[in-house]
Design a protein around this motif. Structure first.
Motif, PDB file in Angstrom:
ATOM      1  N   ALA A 159      20.350  -8.515  -9.522  1.00  8.92           N
ATOM      2  CA  ALA A 159      19.567  -7.589  -9.816  1.00  8.92           C
ATOM      3  C   ALA A 159      19.463  -7.412 -11.481  1.00  8.92           C
ATOM      4  N   ALA A 160      20.678  -7.732 -12.047  1.00 10.34           N
ATOM      5  CA  ALA A 160      20.680  -7.746 -13.684  1.00 10.34           C
ATOM      6  C   ALA A 160      19.971  -8.880 -14.160  1.00 10.34           C
ATOM      7  N   MET A 161      19.979  -9.912 -13.471  1.00  9.33           N
ATOM      8  CA  MET A 161      19.274 -11.126 -14.036  1.00  9.33           C
ATOM      9  C   MET A 161      17.465 -10.789 -13.783  1.00  9.33           C
ATOM     10  N   GLY A 162      17.299 -10.098 -12.451  1.00 10.59           N
ATOM     11  CA  GLY A 162      16.005  -9.745 -12.359  1.00 10.59           C
ATOM     12  C   GLY A 162      15.423  -8.853 -13.562  1.00 10.59           C
ATOM     13  N   MET A 163      16.111  -8.142 -13.985  1.00 10.31           N
ATOM     14  CA  MET A 163      15.758  -7.118 -15.123  1.00 10.31           C
ATOM     15  C   MET A 163      15.222  -8.099 -16.366  1.00 10.31           C
ATOM     16  N   LEU A 164      15.968  -9.360 -16.629  1.00  4.85           N
ATOM     17  CA  LEU A 164      15.813 -10.022 -17.659  1.00  4.85           C
ATOM     18  C   LEU A 164      14.267 -10.661 -17.339  1.00  4.85           C
ATOM     19  N   VAL A 165      14.011 -11.214 -16.085  1.00  2.13           N
ATOM     20  CA  VAL A 165      13.051 -11.913 -15.938  1.00  2.13           C
ATOM     21  C   VAL A 165      11.557 -10.950 -15.818  1.00  2.13           C
ATOM     22  N   ASP A 166      11.941  -9.884 -15.272  1.00  2.00           N
ATOM     23  CA  ASP A 166      10.953  -8.565 -15.742  1.00  2.00           C
ATOM     24  C   ASP A 166      10.308  -8.344 -16.911  1.00  2.00           C
ATOM     25  N   HIS A 167      11.543  -8.330 -17.931  1.00  2.00           N
ATOM     26  CA  HIS A 167      11.048  -8.101 -19.271  1.00  2.00           C
ATOM     27  C   HIS A 167      10.351  -9.156 -19.674  1.00  2.00           C
ATOM     28  N   LEU A 168      10.668 -10.461 -19.482  1.00  2.00           N
ATOM     29  CA  LEU A 168       9.968 -11.614 -20.006  1.00  2.00           C
ATOM     30  C   LEU A 168       8.513 -11.491 -19.473  1.00  2.00           C
ATOM     31  N   VAL A 169       8.537 -11.309 -18.304  1.00  2.00           N
ATOM     32  CA  VAL A 169       7.087 -11.087 -17.766  1.00  2.00           C
ATOM     33  C   VAL A 169       6.294 -10.112 -18.446  1.00  2.00           C
ATOM     34  N   GLY A 170       6.872  -9.136 -18.766  1.00  2.00           N
ATOM     35  CA  GLY A 170       6.317  -8.054 -19.464  1.00  2.00           C
ATOM     36  C   GLY A 170       5.624  -8.259 -20.615  1.00  2.00           C
ATOM     37  N   GLN A 171       6.488  -9.577 -21.280  1.00  2.00           N
ATOM     38  CA  GLN A 171       5.864  -9.790 -22.530  1.00  2.00           C
ATOM     39  C   GLN A 171       4.876 -10.893 -22.728  1.00  2.00           C
ATOM     40  N   GLY A 172       4.554 -11.327 -21.288  1.00  2.00           N
ATOM     41  CA  GLY A 172       3.691 -12.045 -21.197  1.00  2.00           C
ATOM     42  C   GLY A 172       3.982 -13.682 -20.929  1.00  2.00           C
ATOM     43  N   ARG A 173       5.388 -13.945 -20.642  1.00  2.00           N
ATOM     44  CA  ARG A 173       5.693 -15.249 -20.362  1.00  2.00           C
ATOM     45  C   ARG A 173       5.407 -15.335 -18.902  1.00  2.00           C
ATOM     46  N   ARG A 174       5.122 -16.722 -18.835  1.00  2.00           N
ATOM     47  CA  ARG A 174       4.855 -17.231 -17.166  1.00  2.00           C
ATOM     48  C   ARG A 174       5.653 -18.308 -16.771  1.00  2.00           C
TER      49      ARG A 174
END
Length: 330
Positions: A159-174
């Motif tokens: 779940a902690a790693m999921g937070m990082l992915v969510d943040h990056l996706v929110g920054q427009g990273r794909r």
């Protein structure tokens, strides 16, 4: 002890009581005993005392690595919490090897610890059996095991790693990649990789950009080598999540050597919130798992269990915090 008693002008029983902080010994007599012991170079034999009292006054702790700042903070939190009760830590490290952990657990239990703290929730069947039958408080830390042996203080690495992915996706990273270690050895690293894959799929993104950096713990140099491999194989990658801050710093350094702009060309995030994450340039986005808090909470559980005020297994969940910094654009 007879020699100390003669030099201090007290009885041998007074010497014994002075070393055990018996309240029946006056401050004056205790001071005389300690001064005589220092003069004679005497060290109290706690092993013999433990045989009589059936108490060892130490807590056994296993950690995967002795050069990891997060685990050091956890041990410090444990030590600080136990010290007020006169309990000390006997520390062993497993080198991320469950077979080595099994051997270490058996060796530590022979010394009759008051309690045992083990890092992680994955163990061999024999190690589980040893801990289950030890008849002492057992605390698993840094994880949320599916089958707890006793008490638990931890968090979901996935779940902690999921937070990082969510943040990056929110920054427009794909086109996001993951740099980690040998999945067969580092169970927490494996959970972080699993959390990365699950979060990427949840966002409908490609979850196959996975780079194996070698056996844990992943060093800065291995993080740099993994980043070089990633840039060669998948040059269109626009973000990287690393299993730890050390590997992330290595990846960042490799980008700087190659003139790859961070975060404009590629964003980089780590895990652990090590000191280096906040002071490198640019500072690293990461996750703070509050390692000191894990140790302190484990110590509190042990003291309650030893006092008989914790009859049922307890689970204390730690909520990691996302630390957003300039390496991901914010």
């Amino acid at each position: 002890m007879i020699d100390i008693a003669r030099l201090a002008g007290v009885s041998p029983m007074t010497v014994s009581r002075a070393f055990k902080d018996d309240g029946r010994v006056s401050d004056t007599a205790r001071a005389a005993v300690m001064q005589a012991a220092d003069q004679l170079g005497y060290v109290f034999d706690s092993t013999a005392s433990a045989l009589r009292s059936q108490r060892s006054d130490f807590v056994a702790v296993t950690i995967p690595s002795i050069n990891n700042a997060n685990f050091a903070d956890t041990v410090r939190g444990l030590s600080d919490g136990l010290r007020a009760r006169g309990l000390q830590i006997l520390l062993g490290y497993t080198d991320y090897d469950v077979q080595a952990e099994e051997t270490l657990i058996a060796q530590l239990l022979r010394r009759r610890p008051e309690a045992m703290v083990v890092t992680g929730g994955t163990h061999t069947d024999r190690a589980r059996a040893l801990l289950d039958k030890a008849a002492i408080p057992v605390v698993e830390i840094w994880d949320l095991p599916a089958r707890p042996i006793g008490h638990v203080v931890g968090f979901s690495n996935a779940a902690a790693m999921g937070m990082l992915v969510d943040h990056l996706v929110g920054q427009g990273r794909r086109r996001i990649a993951f740099i980690g270690g040998d999945a067969a050895r580092d169970t927490r690293g494996t959970d972080r990789r699993r959390g990365f894959v699950a979060a990427m799929r949840r966002h409908g993104l490609d979850a196959t950009r996975l780079i194996d950096a070698g056996a844990p713990p992943i060093s800065m140099a291995e993080g740099a080598a993994a980043m070089a491999e990633l840039l060669a194989r998948l040059p269109d990658t626009d973000a990287v999540v690393c299993v730890s801050d050390l590997s992330a710093f290595g990846a960042l350094s490799e980008c700087q050597r190659r003139g790859v702009a961070v975060p404009d060309r590629v964003a980089i995030a780590g895990f652990g919130d090590y000191e280096i994450a906040a002071i490198c340039v640019p500072p690293l986005t990461t996750v703070n798992p509050f390692p000191g808090r894990i140790g302190a909470q484990a110590a509190a559980l042990i003291l309650q269990a030893l006092d008989g005020t914790l009859p049922d297994p307890a689970l204390i969940g730690i909520t990691p915090q996302l630390m957003t910094r300039a390496s991901t654009g914010s």
